[in-house]
Design an enzyme around this catalytic site. Structure first.
Site, PDB file in Angstrom:
ATOM      1  N   ASP A  78       0.860  -1.162   0.000  1.00  0.00           N
ATOM      2  CA  ASP A  78       0.000   0.000   0.000  1.00  0.00           C
ATOM      3  C   ASP A  78       0.911   1.231   0.000  1.00  0.00           C
ATOM      4  O   ASP A  78       1.954   1.214   0.641  1.00  0.00           O
ATOM      5  CB  ASP A  78      -0.822  -0.116   1.300  1.00  0.00           C
ATOM      6  CG  ASP A  78      -1.937   0.873   1.331  1.00  0.00           C
ATOM      7  OD1 ASP A  78      -1.698   2.013   0.926  1.00  0.00           O
ATOM      8  OD2 ASP A  78      -3.036   0.500   1.776  1.00  0.00           O
ATOM      9  N   ASP A 265      -8.844  -6.086   0.293  1.00  0.00           N
ATOM     10  CA  ASP A 265      -7.908  -6.144   1.419  1.00  0.00           C
ATOM     11  C   ASP A 265      -8.556  -5.471   2.612  1.00  0.00           C
ATOM     12  O   ASP A 265      -9.257  -4.471   2.464  1.00  0.00           O
ATOM     13  CB  ASP A 265      -6.587  -5.441   1.088  1.00  0.00           C
ATOM     14  CG  ASP A 265      -6.660  -3.960   1.358  1.00  0.00           C
ATOM     15  OD1 ASP A 265      -7.404  -3.277   0.637  1.00  0.00           O
ATOM     16  OD2 ASP A 265      -6.005  -3.489   2.312  1.00  0.00           O
TER      17      ASP A 265
END
Ligand SMILES: [Zn+2]
Length: 368
Positions: A78, A265
């Site tokens: 991320d 996610d």
């Protein structure tokens, strides 16, 4: 044509795919062998947290996230944008978003960090990421339109800088095609359909391997922003996979998968597990009688006194090690004793629930 899977340097991502958050390089309480046994294919790790603990130089010195964490499967990283934004939004004294990037000082830290688009990409690649996400500027869906406009302009500008840096590094490293990580960009625009469209079109022109739905996916009451999420998926041609960032509640995952999202996610299933909230299918997940709607599953609260003498497994429709070997009574006892084994066994069960759900979704789409 919708893609069924994607090859990345450390393996294959088979869709739909739920990825647990291994924020600090670890899915809390479980090891990579547990993840494998649960059927987890990939994990998401976070630049924002890893650059603070253990720090980028440590990860780089240890040869990247794969060798550092003992997980040899795909790792999605991320960009850190969402977390940096959360720090700044909660307390503007702790940082700011400028044209250059995001400057922030994490609470309790005396150190200031600067996260630029180039730095975010450099860090993700140096960590050995299989799927790199561009730095974006997150907003809240209820922010005024001017804020959304600025965020979209910045997100587009930063995506361009991320792509340039990504290509520069990949070219310099002379990687073969198989070892080239993927680069995804994030579509912002808050609640404005026009801004979502503009953001998607500009990012599509630039060219990326896939895209993400940006912004917090729930409204202030905790409901999925379904219309907005579906609209954003339709802006992107089906051959580009999309990740529904932060979507992890099982029925929300099902709804987003039905809209055409491939990747999910969230830290929710593992956090729920640690806090005593276990997911149980309302029947055999591979029977059509279990419908993929709000009746899909129930919560089992392990701290509930009714489990004190229960010999039953958490779920009779689950093949995880927890359900195969341990009773609700034992888990209740471990929870009361605050034993670390509770967190491991509970996390294993909720993760297996998510991977079984993905298998069921795959079956349903094969039948169509
Ligand atoms: Zn289980």
């Amino acid at each position: 044509m919708r893609k069924q899977s994607l090859n990345v340097p450390h393996g294959r991502l088979i869709f739909p795919l739920f990825m647990p958050d291994a924020t600090f390089g670890v899915v809390r309480s479980v090891g990579s062998e547990d993840l494998r046994r649960c059927g987890v294919q990939a994990v998401v790790m976070n630049v924002f947290h890893l650059m603070q603990h253990p720090g980028s130089s440590v990860i780089q010195a240890l040869g990247g996230l794969h060798s550092f964490s003992g997980w040899d499967g795909p790792i999605v990283t991320d960009s850190g944008g969402f977390q940096a934004y959360s720090v700044v939004r909660r307390n503007p004294k702790l940082g700011s978003v400028t044209k250059k990037g995001i400057v922030f000082r994490p609470e309790g830290s005396s150190r200031k960090f600067l996260l630029t688009p180039e730095k975010s990409v450099r860090l993700q690649l140096s960590y050995g990421s299989d799927l790199v996400i561009c730095l974006d500027e997150c907003t809240h869906v209820s922010d005024p339109v001017q804020v959304q406009e600025e965020s979209v302009a910045r997100t587009i500008g930063w995506a361009k800088r991320c792509k340039t840096e990504f290509e520069r590094i990949v070219k310099k490293s002379h990687r073969s095609k198989e070892l080239r990580p993927l680069l995804f960009a994030v579509i912002q625009g808050g609640g404005s359909l026009e801004l979502r469209r503009e953001c998607a079109e500009r990012l599509l022109e630039m060219g990326f391997d896939g895209f993400g739905y940006g912004g917090y996916p729930l409204d202030s009451k905790g409901n999925l922003l379904a219309d907005l999420i579906e609209f954003t998926r339709e802006l992107v041609p089906a051959e580009f996979p999309m990740i529904a960032l932060g979507v992890g509640e099982p029925t929300n995952v099902v709804r987003c998968a039905e809209m055409g999202y491939e990747l999910f996610d969230s830290s929710l299933p593992t956090r729920d597990a640690r806090q005593g909230r276990l997911y149980v299918f309302n029947g055999d997940p591979f029977r059509r009688s279990v419908r993929l709607d709000s009746d899909l599953y129930s919560y089992l609260y392990i701290q509930d006194k009714k489990h004190i003498k229960s010999r039953e497994p958490v779920s009779s429709h689950c093949d995880c090690v927890t359900c195969s070997r341990y009773s609700r009574a034992f888990l209740h006892h471990l929870f009361q004793m605050k034993d670390a084994l509770y967190s491991r066994l509970a996390t294993i069960h909720n993760l297996r629930f998510m991977t079984l759900l993905m298998e069921r979704l795959k079956e349903d789409s094969n039948d169509e």
